[in-house]
Design a protein around this motif. Structure first.
Motif, PDB file in Angstrom:
ATOM      1  N   ALA A  63       0.895  -1.362  -0.132  1.00 26.91           N
ATOM      2  CA  ALA A  63      -0.194  -0.072  -0.050  1.00 26.91           C
ATOM      3  C   ALA A  63       0.874   1.420   0.109  1.00 26.91           C
ATOM      4  O   ALA A  63       1.823   1.103   0.454  1.00 26.91           O
ATOM      5  N   GLY A  65       1.027   3.791   2.003  1.00 30.94           N
ATOM      6  CA  GLY A  65       1.434   4.358   3.114  1.00 30.94           C
ATOM      7  C   GLY A  65       2.159   3.399   3.871  1.00 30.94           C
ATOM      8  O   GLY A  65       2.361   3.471   5.238  1.00 30.94           O
ATOM      9  N   LEU A  66       2.589   2.245   3.215  1.00 26.69           N
ATOM     10  CA  LEU A  66       3.122   1.259   4.071  1.00 26.69           C
ATOM     11  C   LEU A  66       4.506   0.904   3.330  1.00 26.69           C
ATOM     12  O   LEU A  66       4.841   0.362   2.511  1.00 26.69           O
ATOM     13  N   GLN A  70       8.076   3.986   7.785  1.00 21.14           N
ATOM     14  CA  GLN A  70       6.877   4.196   8.415  1.00 21.14           C
ATOM     15  C   GLN A  70       6.352   3.202   9.526  1.00 21.14           C
ATOM     16  O   GLN A  70       6.009   3.641  10.803  1.00 21.14           O
ATOM     17  N   HIS A 195      -0.231   3.684  13.467  1.00 19.84           N
ATOM     18  CA  HIS A 195      -0.011   3.942  12.024  1.00 19.84           C
ATOM     19  C   HIS A 195      -0.869   4.742  11.287  1.00 19.84           C
ATOM     20  O   HIS A 195      -0.269   5.485  10.480  1.00 19.84           O
ATOM     21  N   ARG A 196      -2.169   4.806  11.527  1.00 14.10           N
ATOM     22  CA  ARG A 196      -3.201   5.561  10.990  1.00 14.10           C
ATOM     23  C   ARG A 196      -3.374   6.799  11.710  1.00 14.10           C
ATOM     24  O   ARG A 196      -4.260   7.584  11.294  1.00 14.10           O
ATOM     25  N   GLU A 384      -6.084  -2.585  10.815  1.00 13.55           N
ATOM     26  CA  GLU A 384      -5.949  -2.165   9.507  1.00 13.55           C
ATOM     27  C   GLU A 384      -4.899  -1.069   9.587  1.00 13.55           C
ATOM     28  O   GLU A 384      -5.064   0.110   9.926  1.00 13.55           O
ATOM     29  N   PHE A 385      -3.798  -1.260   8.754  1.00 18.78           N
ATOM     30  CA  PHE A 385      -2.534  -0.122   8.696  1.00 18.78           C
ATOM     31  C   PHE A 385      -2.913   0.725   7.899  1.00 18.78           C
ATOM     32  O   PHE A 385      -2.396   1.965   8.049  1.00 18.78           O
ATOM     33  N   GLU A 386      -3.745   0.478   6.775  1.00 17.59           N
ATOM     34  CA  GLU A 386      -4.274   1.469   5.767  1.00 17.59           C
ATOM     35  C   GLU A 386      -5.724   1.201   6.096  1.00 17.59           C
ATOM     36  O   GLU A 386      -6.340   0.337   6.010  1.00 17.59           O
ATOM     37  N   ALA A 387      -6.619   2.098   5.940  1.00 21.37           N
ATOM     38  CA  ALA A 387      -7.890   2.601   6.362  1.00 21.37           C
ATOM     39  C   ALA A 387      -8.555   1.298   5.306  1.00 21.37           C
ATOM     40  O   ALA A 387      -8.337   1.643   4.093  1.00 21.37           O
ATOM     41  N   ALA A 389      -8.164  -1.671   4.645  1.00 20.69           N
ATOM     42  CA  ALA A 389      -7.470  -2.503   4.207  1.00 20.69           C
ATOM     43  C   ALA A 389      -7.010  -3.669   5.391  1.00 20.69           C
ATOM     44  O   ALA A 389      -6.153  -3.386   6.028  1.00 20.69           O
TER      45      ALA A 389
END
Length: 456
Positions: A63, A65-66, A70, A195-196, A384-387, A389
């Motif tokens: 993703a 932002g991954l 980070q 993370h988010r 969910e490290f990415e909203a 997902a």
């Protein structure tokens, strides 16, 4: 004399032919210092888990932002909420009549940090999920056993493994003294929230007195725990090496079909626990016993928060006549789980408390008899490290479960009735179960099989 770099590389090495390369080890520290002198007491149940470890792998698809930096940044941020994770174990002091918090192990919250390992895998995430064995999956985890100097040893290890498609496997390993599988899995919720840059649905609850007991007189020994303690013997490296793991995925359609053949109201846990109990033991005639490991956070009159930091696993013995068939065995397991009284939980805690005051010798809690743990209630896929997902897959193991083995029933990626079952058994038994026609007939898909199965 080997160089420091060579020494580190040797310590991080994986087995011959491994597709995972570990290339660096560092320390992840909290961004917020802990006040000087802070300690975290461990309950008698925590202390009883000294022989066991917990291992969780969370697979995340690539993703925007991954990335590695980070993930490291958000890990340092979330560690601010877990001062016990970055601390070090020390022996408590006190006389035999000291308070429980001062007996056994105590965590000195000294901001020493958790060990972090950087790694790469030479395949894509999908290639790994399609071809890796259960034993290979352990290459995504790193752990060093406690040595002679526990005050400098890290109880937690995090491995970040990057796949060739920029997906990641986040591997957490820790001693069971600190966390049970539920707490370890929910740590990823807090990490993902950090993370988010939001708040976790399951914030950590670091309050050891929640399970404090102080019996006025020595309680009678629970038969199951007394047998485990009397049979205690050191877990050998050879015994651990002889165990092998595999993961079975049961799609929702397969679980619904299985439940339709059983008594109305049968739970997926009881159905799958009964199925594997019968297949592992060979459906022997006569009444047999199965040890169940149940999370009791929500089984008490005053329930604990889901984010309770520590062990809240109760071991109880169910009985069933295996000759009566799968429907009857599953029904017997459901009746037993529903009927475990809260008093039984507290009697076990009181006995462990009293035993800790008299002696502190650890013994095997998971095993040596066949044990089945219910973890399908744990919201593992909410990290969910990415909203939006969810993790591609979450895996869980408990180390030190030598003997007849351990069966874990977990949630599956698609949710609903779908389940994953992770078995850790003697190597030959694992290979047999991977080929078992009855298990496969009920819709099992072998995700991480036994090595022998992959070679055929």
């Amino acid at each position: 004399m080997p160089s420091a770099a060579m020494t580190v590389a040797a310590g991080l090495a994986t087995g011959p032919g491994s597709r995972v390369t570990r290339f660096a080890k560092s320390t992840a520290a909290s961004v917020t210092p802990v006040r000087p002198g802070k300690t975290h007491a461990l309950s008698p149940l925590d202390n009883a888990m000294e022989r066991h470890t917990v291992h969780v792998v969370v697979y995340l698809r690539a993703a925007p932002g991954l990335d590695r930096e980070q993930l490291k940044e958000s890990l340092s941020e979330v560690l601010s909420l877990y001062p016990a994770m970055t601390g070090r174990l020390t022996r408590g002091e006190g006389s035999a009549d000291a308070e429980p918090a001062h007996r056994g192990w105590v965590v000195k919250c000294n901001d020493a940090g958790v060990r972090m390992v950087d790694a790469r895998a030479a395949v894509t995430l999908d290639e790994w999920l399609a071809t890796a064995t259960g034993d290979e999956e352990m290459d995504l985890l790193y752990y060093e056993p406690m040595g002679a100097e526990p005050y400098i040893w890290s109880p937690f290890y995090v491995q970040l493994t990057e796949f060739t498609d920029k997906s990641y496997a986040l591997g957490l390993s820790c001693i069971h003294i600190h966390n049970d599988p539920t707490a370890a899995a929910l740590f990823f919720h807090a990490w993902a929230a950090a993370h988010r840059r939001t708040t976790s649905t399951y914030p950590p609850f670091l309050h050891p007195p929640a399970l404090a007991v102080s019996p006025t007189s020595p309680p009678p020994a629970p038969p199951l725990l007394a047998e485990k303690a009397s049979a205690a013997s050191p877990t050998s490296t050879d015994a651990a090496a002889a165990m092998s793991s595999a993961t079975f995925h049961f799609p929702a359609s397969a679980v619904r079909a299985l439940l339709s053949s059983l008594e109305p109201g049968t739970t997926p846990f009881a159905a799958l626990a009964a199925l594997f109990w019968l297949r592992i033991t060979g459906a022997a005639d006569g009444e047999r016993e199965l040890t169940l490991a149940l999370d009791f956070r929500k089984r008490m009159y005053a329930p604990l928060p889901w984010g309770y930091y520590g062990s809240s696993v109760h071991f109880t013995r169910a009985r069933a006549d295996l000759a009566s068939g799968l429907p009857a065995v599953a029904a017997a397991l459901d009746r037993h789980v529903a009927g475990v009284p809260e008093e039984e939980l507290w009697r076990a805690l009181e006995w462990l408390h009293t035993r800790q005051q008299q002696e502190n010798a650890p013994f095997q809690m998971y095993g040596p008899e066949l044990t089945c743990a219910a973890l399908d209630h744990v919201p593992m896929y909410g990290a969910e490290f990415e909203a939006g997902a969810s993790p591609a897959r979450v895996s869980c193991r408990v180390g030190g479960a030598t003997g007849e083995g351990l069966v874990l029933v977990l949630p599956a990626p698609e949710g609903g009735e779908a389940r994953d079952v992770v078995v850790t058994l003697p190597a030959g038994a694992t290979a047999r179960v991977c080929r078992d026609a009855e298990v496969l007939r009920h819709g099992a898909e072998v995700v991480f099989g036994a090595k022998a199965e992959k070679e055929e």
